[in-house]
Design an enzyme around this catalytic site. Structure first.
Site, PDB file in Angstrom:
ATOM      1  N   LYS A  13       0.843  -1.214   0.000  1.00  0.00           N
ATOM      2  CA  LYS A  13       0.000   0.000   0.000  1.00  0.00           C
ATOM      3  C   LYS A  13       0.876   1.261   0.000  1.00  0.00           C
ATOM      4  O   LYS A  13       0.673   2.168  -0.791  1.00  0.00           O
ATOM      5  CB  LYS A  13      -0.935   0.011   1.232  1.00  0.00           C
ATOM      6  CG  LYS A  13      -1.845  -1.196   1.337  1.00  0.00           C
ATOM      7  CD  LYS A  13      -2.784  -1.113   2.522  1.00  0.00           C
ATOM      8  CE  LYS A  13      -2.110  -1.157   3.884  1.00  0.00           C
ATOM      9  NZ  LYS A  13      -1.432  -2.447   4.183  1.00  0.00           N
ATOM     10  N   ARG A  88     -10.192   0.514   8.358  1.00  0.00           N
ATOM     11  CA  ARG A  88      -9.772  -0.851   8.656  1.00  0.00           C
ATOM     12  C   ARG A  88     -10.845  -1.624   9.385  1.00  0.00           C
ATOM     13  O   ARG A  88     -10.623  -2.789   9.751  1.00  0.00           O
ATOM     14  CB  ARG A  88      -8.537  -0.816   9.549  1.00  0.00           C
ATOM     15  CG  ARG A  88      -7.232  -0.984   8.818  1.00  0.00           C
ATOM     16  CD  ARG A  88      -6.180  -0.605   9.817  1.00  0.00           C
ATOM     17  NE  ARG A  88      -4.986  -1.344   9.696  1.00  0.00           N
ATOM     18  CZ  ARG A  88      -3.880  -0.842   9.163  1.00  0.00           C
ATOM     19  NH1 ARG A  88      -3.870   0.343   8.618  1.00  0.00           N
ATOM     20  NH2 ARG A  88      -2.796  -1.550   9.171  1.00  0.00           N
ATOM     21  N   ARG A 122      11.590  -5.747   5.387  1.00  0.00           N
ATOM     22  CA  ARG A 122      11.410  -4.316   5.032  1.00  0.00           C
ATOM     23  C   ARG A 122      12.410  -3.424   5.772  1.00  0.00           C
ATOM     24  O   ARG A 122      12.618  -3.558   6.963  1.00  0.00           O
ATOM     25  CB  ARG A 122       9.991  -3.862   5.366  1.00  0.00           C
ATOM     26  CG  ARG A 122       9.818  -2.348   5.180  1.00  0.00           C
ATOM     27  CD  ARG A 122       8.375  -1.902   5.201  1.00  0.00           C
ATOM     28  NE  ARG A 122       7.655  -2.376   6.352  1.00  0.00           N
ATOM     29  CZ  ARG A 122       6.329  -2.263   6.490  1.00  0.00           C
ATOM     30  NH1 ARG A 122       5.608  -1.714   5.524  1.00  0.00           N
ATOM     31  NH2 ARG A 122       5.736  -2.714   7.566  1.00  0.00           N
ATOM     32  N   ARG A 153      11.046  -1.207  11.120  1.00  0.00           N
ATOM     33  CA  ARG A 153       9.917  -0.806  11.957  1.00  0.00           C
ATOM     34  C   ARG A 153       9.798  -1.720  13.177  1.00  0.00           C
ATOM     35  O   ARG A 153       9.986  -2.930  13.057  1.00  0.00           O
ATOM     36  CB  ARG A 153       8.623  -0.856  11.132  1.00  0.00           C
ATOM     37  CG  ARG A 153       8.070   0.519  10.802  1.00  0.00           C
ATOM     38  CD  ARG A 153       6.988   0.471   9.776  1.00  0.00           C
ATOM     39  NE  ARG A 153       5.796  -0.268  10.183  1.00  0.00           N
ATOM     40  CZ  ARG A 153       4.681  -0.338   9.472  1.00  0.00           C
ATOM     41  NH1 ARG A 153       4.609   0.312   8.316  1.00  0.00           N
ATOM     42  NH2 ARG A 153       3.638  -1.015   9.883  1.00  0.00           N
ATOM     43  N   ARG A 164      -0.858  -8.779  13.453  1.00  0.00           N
ATOM     44  CA  ARG A 164      -1.382  -7.825  12.444  1.00  0.00           C
ATOM     45  C   ARG A 164      -2.152  -8.564  11.354  1.00  0.00           C
ATOM     46  O   ARG A 164      -3.196  -8.093  10.885  1.00  0.00           O
ATOM     47  CB  ARG A 164      -0.228  -7.023  11.839  1.00  0.00           C
ATOM     48  CG  ARG A 164       0.335  -5.991  12.817  1.00  0.00           C
ATOM     49  CD  ARG A 164       1.740  -5.555  12.440  1.00  0.00           C
ATOM     50  NE  ARG A 164       1.842  -4.944  11.137  1.00  0.00           N
ATOM     51  CZ  ARG A 164       2.985  -4.850  10.455  1.00  0.00           C
ATOM     52  NH1 ARG A 164       4.105  -5.341  10.935  1.00  0.00           N
ATOM     53  NH2 ARG A 164       2.991  -4.254   9.272  1.00  0.00           N
TER      54      ARG A 164
HETATM   55  P1  AP5 Z   1       4.842  -1.643   1.949  1.00  0.00           P
HETATM   56  O1  AP5 Z   1       4.503  -0.854   0.739  1.00  0.00           O
HETATM   57  O2  AP5 Z   1       5.567  -0.940   3.034  1.00  0.00           O
HETATM   58  O3  AP5 Z   1       3.507  -2.386   2.509  1.00  0.00           O
HETATM   59  P2  AP5 Z   1       2.203  -1.825   3.214  1.00  0.00           P
HETATM   60  O4  AP5 Z   1       1.035  -2.452   2.538  1.00  0.00           O
HETATM   61  O5  AP5 Z   1       2.246  -0.337   3.291  1.00  0.00           O
HETATM   62  O6  AP5 Z   1       2.365  -2.534   4.626  1.00  0.00           O
HETATM   63  P3  AP5 Z   1       2.284  -1.922   6.107  1.00  0.00           P
HETATM   64  O7  AP5 Z   1       3.076  -2.871   6.977  1.00  0.00           O
HETATM   65  O8  AP5 Z   1       2.667  -0.489   6.152  1.00  0.00           O
HETATM   66  O9  AP5 Z   1       0.774  -2.098   6.414  1.00  0.00           O
HETATM   67  P4  AP5 Z   1       0.104  -2.131   7.784  1.00  0.00           P
HETATM   68  O10 AP5 Z   1      -1.279  -2.027   7.372  1.00  0.00           O
HETATM   69  O11 AP5 Z   1       0.432  -3.303   8.629  1.00  0.00           O
HETATM   70  O12 AP5 Z   1       0.788  -0.922   8.592  1.00  0.00           O
HETATM   71  P5  AP5 Z   1       0.304   0.578   8.883  1.00  0.00           P
HETATM   72  O13 AP5 Z   1       1.506   1.417   8.949  1.00  0.00           O
HETATM   73  O14 AP5 Z   1      -0.774   0.953   7.975  1.00  0.00           O
HETATM   74  O15 AP5 Z   1       5.704  -2.918   1.480  1.00  0.00           O
HETATM   75  C1  AP5 Z   1       6.100  -3.929   2.405  1.00  0.00           C
HETATM   76  C2  AP5 Z   1       7.368  -4.640   1.916  1.00  0.00           C
HETATM   77  O16 AP5 Z   1       7.116  -5.317   0.706  1.00  0.00           O
HETATM   78  C3  AP5 Z   1       8.562  -3.714   1.631  1.00  0.00           C
HETATM   79  O17 AP5 Z   1       9.753  -4.357   1.969  1.00  0.00           O
HETATM   80  C4  AP5 Z   1       8.487  -3.494   0.132  1.00  0.00           C
HETATM   81  O18 AP5 Z   1       9.751  -3.175  -0.426  1.00  0.00           O
HETATM   82  C5  AP5 Z   1       7.959  -4.851  -0.340  1.00  0.00           C
HETATM   83  N1  AP5 Z   1       7.155  -4.763  -1.558  1.00  0.00           N
HETATM   84  C6  AP5 Z   1       6.228  -3.811  -1.880  1.00  0.00           C
HETATM   85  N2  AP5 Z   1       5.660  -4.073  -3.079  1.00  0.00           N
HETATM   86  C7  AP5 Z   1       6.227  -5.248  -3.517  1.00  0.00           C
HETATM   87  C8  AP5 Z   1       6.045  -6.048  -4.696  1.00  0.00           C
HETATM   88  N3  AP5 Z   1       5.161  -5.690  -5.655  1.00  0.00           N
HETATM   89  N4  AP5 Z   1       6.774  -7.167  -4.803  1.00  0.00           N
HETATM   90  C9  AP5 Z   1       7.668  -7.532  -3.839  1.00  0.00           C
HETATM   91  N5  AP5 Z   1       7.897  -6.813  -2.717  1.00  0.00           N
HETATM   92  C10 AP5 Z   1       7.178  -5.684  -2.552  1.00  0.00           C
HETATM   93  O19 AP5 Z   1      -0.338   0.423  10.347  1.00  0.00           O
HETATM   94  C11 AP5 Z   1       0.494   0.152  11.464  1.00  0.00           C
HETATM   95  C12 AP5 Z   1      -0.335   0.086  12.740  1.00  0.00           C
HETATM   96  O20 AP5 Z   1      -1.017   1.346  12.965  1.00  0.00           O
HETATM   97  C13 AP5 Z   1      -1.467  -0.963  12.747  1.00  0.00           C
HETATM   98  O21 AP5 Z   1      -0.992  -2.234  13.143  1.00  0.00           O
HETATM   99  C14 AP5 Z   1      -2.416  -0.349  13.803  1.00  0.00           C
HETATM  100  O22 AP5 Z   1      -1.937  -0.565  15.102  1.00  0.00           O
HETATM  101  C15 AP5 Z   1      -2.304   1.156  13.516  1.00  0.00           C
HETATM  102  N6  AP5 Z   1      -3.320   1.622  12.548  1.00  0.00           N
HETATM  103  C16 AP5 Z   1      -3.061   2.216  11.338  1.00  0.00           C
HETATM  104  N7  AP5 Z   1      -4.209   2.536  10.714  1.00  0.00           N
HETATM  105  C17 AP5 Z   1      -5.223   2.140  11.535  1.00  0.00           C
HETATM  106  C18 AP5 Z   1      -6.637   2.169  11.441  1.00  0.00           C
HETATM  107  N8  AP5 Z   1      -7.265   2.664  10.348  1.00  0.00           N
HETATM  108  N9  AP5 Z   1      -7.369   1.663  12.477  1.00  0.00           N
HETATM  109  C19 AP5 Z   1      -6.767   1.157  13.580  1.00  0.00           C
HETATM  110  N10 AP5 Z   1      -5.423   1.082  13.727  1.00  0.00           N
HETATM  111  C20 AP5 Z   1      -4.659   1.565  12.717  1.00  0.00           C
HETATM  112 MG    MG Z   2       2.411   1.063   4.898  1.00  0.00          MG
END
Ligand code: AP5
Ligand code: MG
Length: 214
Positions: A13, A88, A122, A153, A164
């Site tokens: 994402k 979410r 990552r 992270r 997660r």
């Molecule tokens: P990356 O692009 O970083 O993936 P991502 O989908 O952004 O994954 P996140 O870990 O950021 O998602 P998340 O939902 O767990 O975390 P968030 O920060 O939103 O890519 C990941 C890896 O894959 C990288 O190494 C990249 O290089 C590789 N990659 C990318 N594309 C690729 C491809 N095509 N092929 C191969 N490799 C690839 O949330 C964190 C925390 O915040 C949550 O756990 C929760 O506690 C809180 N939170 C956030 N939003 C909310 C909400 N709306 N409600 C409640 N709690 C929330």
């Molecule tokens: Mg992300």
């Protein structure tokens, strides 16, 4: 264009939102990034959110919805936005439809067995915020783009990743039904869902996203 990126942790994402938000000229709003910034700055929201992020669990709806409502009221969001990681839960989606309803929801799909390696590998640059997989780094400590130091992270440890992923399947996956019009709470007769295969090269995922939005 008001757009949402849905998908499990590690689906790409954040990676895709960087390019797509620049292409569409809308702000990229990541609730995860907002929480991590609030934690660094020890704001009241940060202090409240920290225990949930550390555990890999979702922050309570009321906290997230208030934060997003405030962010979407800002001037740069009046012509559109790209939300990454929000909503979410179905209740967050219902609230968003009242605040500023999205036009399209892109679900980036990747199988669970791929996600653990993506997330444990990552690395993020502390200077330019670039995201990389460790297997692509010539030096595992140095950003290949700007030379900055890269870090991992706190929640990218196997045990937290498992929590997660479970939270995603239990609480976030039902949004696929909500946005395709299949949920009791869906807006009647509306299908805003676009599905994209996230298990392709990043540049091919980018092309697939733009194609589905046309
Ligand atoms: P990356 O692009 O970083 O993936 P991502 O989908 O952004 O994954 P996140 O870990 O950021 O998602 P998340 O939902 O767990 O975390 P968030 O920060 O939103 O890519 C990941 C890896 O894959 C990288 O190494 C990249 O290089 C590789 N990659 C990318 N594309 C690729 C491809 N095509 N092929 C191969 N490799 C690839 O949330 C964190 C925390 O915040 C949550 O756990 C929760 O506690 C809180 N939170 C956030 N939003 C909310 C909400 N709306 N409600 C409640 N709690 C929330
Ligand atoms: Mg992300």
């Amino acid at each position: 264009m008001k757009l949402i990126f849905l998908g499990p942790p590690g689906a790409g994402k954040g990676t895709q939102a960087a390019g797509v938000s620049a292409h569409l000229r809308v702000p990229h709003i990541s609730t995860g990034d907002m929480f991590r910034s609030a934690i660094r700055n020890a704001t009241p929201v940060g202090l409240e959110a920290k225990k949930y992020l550390d555990a890999g669990e979702l922050v309570p709806d009321s906290v997230v919805i208030d934060m997003v409502r405030e962010r979407l009221s800002m001037a740069d969001c009046q012509d559109g936005y790209l939300l990454d990681g929000f909503p979410r839960t179905v209740d967050q989606a219902v609230a968003l439809d009242e605040i500023s309803a999205p036009d399209a929801v892109v679900d980036i799909q990747v199988l669970d067995e791929r996600l653990m390696d993506r997330l444990t590998g990552r690395r993020i640059c502390e200077k330019c915020s670039g995201t990389f997989h460790i297997s692509k780094l010539a030096d595992e400590h140095i950003c290949p783009v700007c030379g900055g130091a890269v870090y991992q992270r706190d929640d990218d440890q196997p045990e937290t990743i498992s929590v997660r992923l479970r939270a995603y399947h239990e609480q976030t996956e039902p949004l696929i039904g909500y946005y395709s019009g299949q949920d009791q709470k869906s807006r009647p007769g509306e299908n805003r869902l676009k599905i994209v295969n996230g298990d392709l090269k990043p540049e091919d995922v980018f092309r697939a996203i733009l194609a589905t939005l046309e």
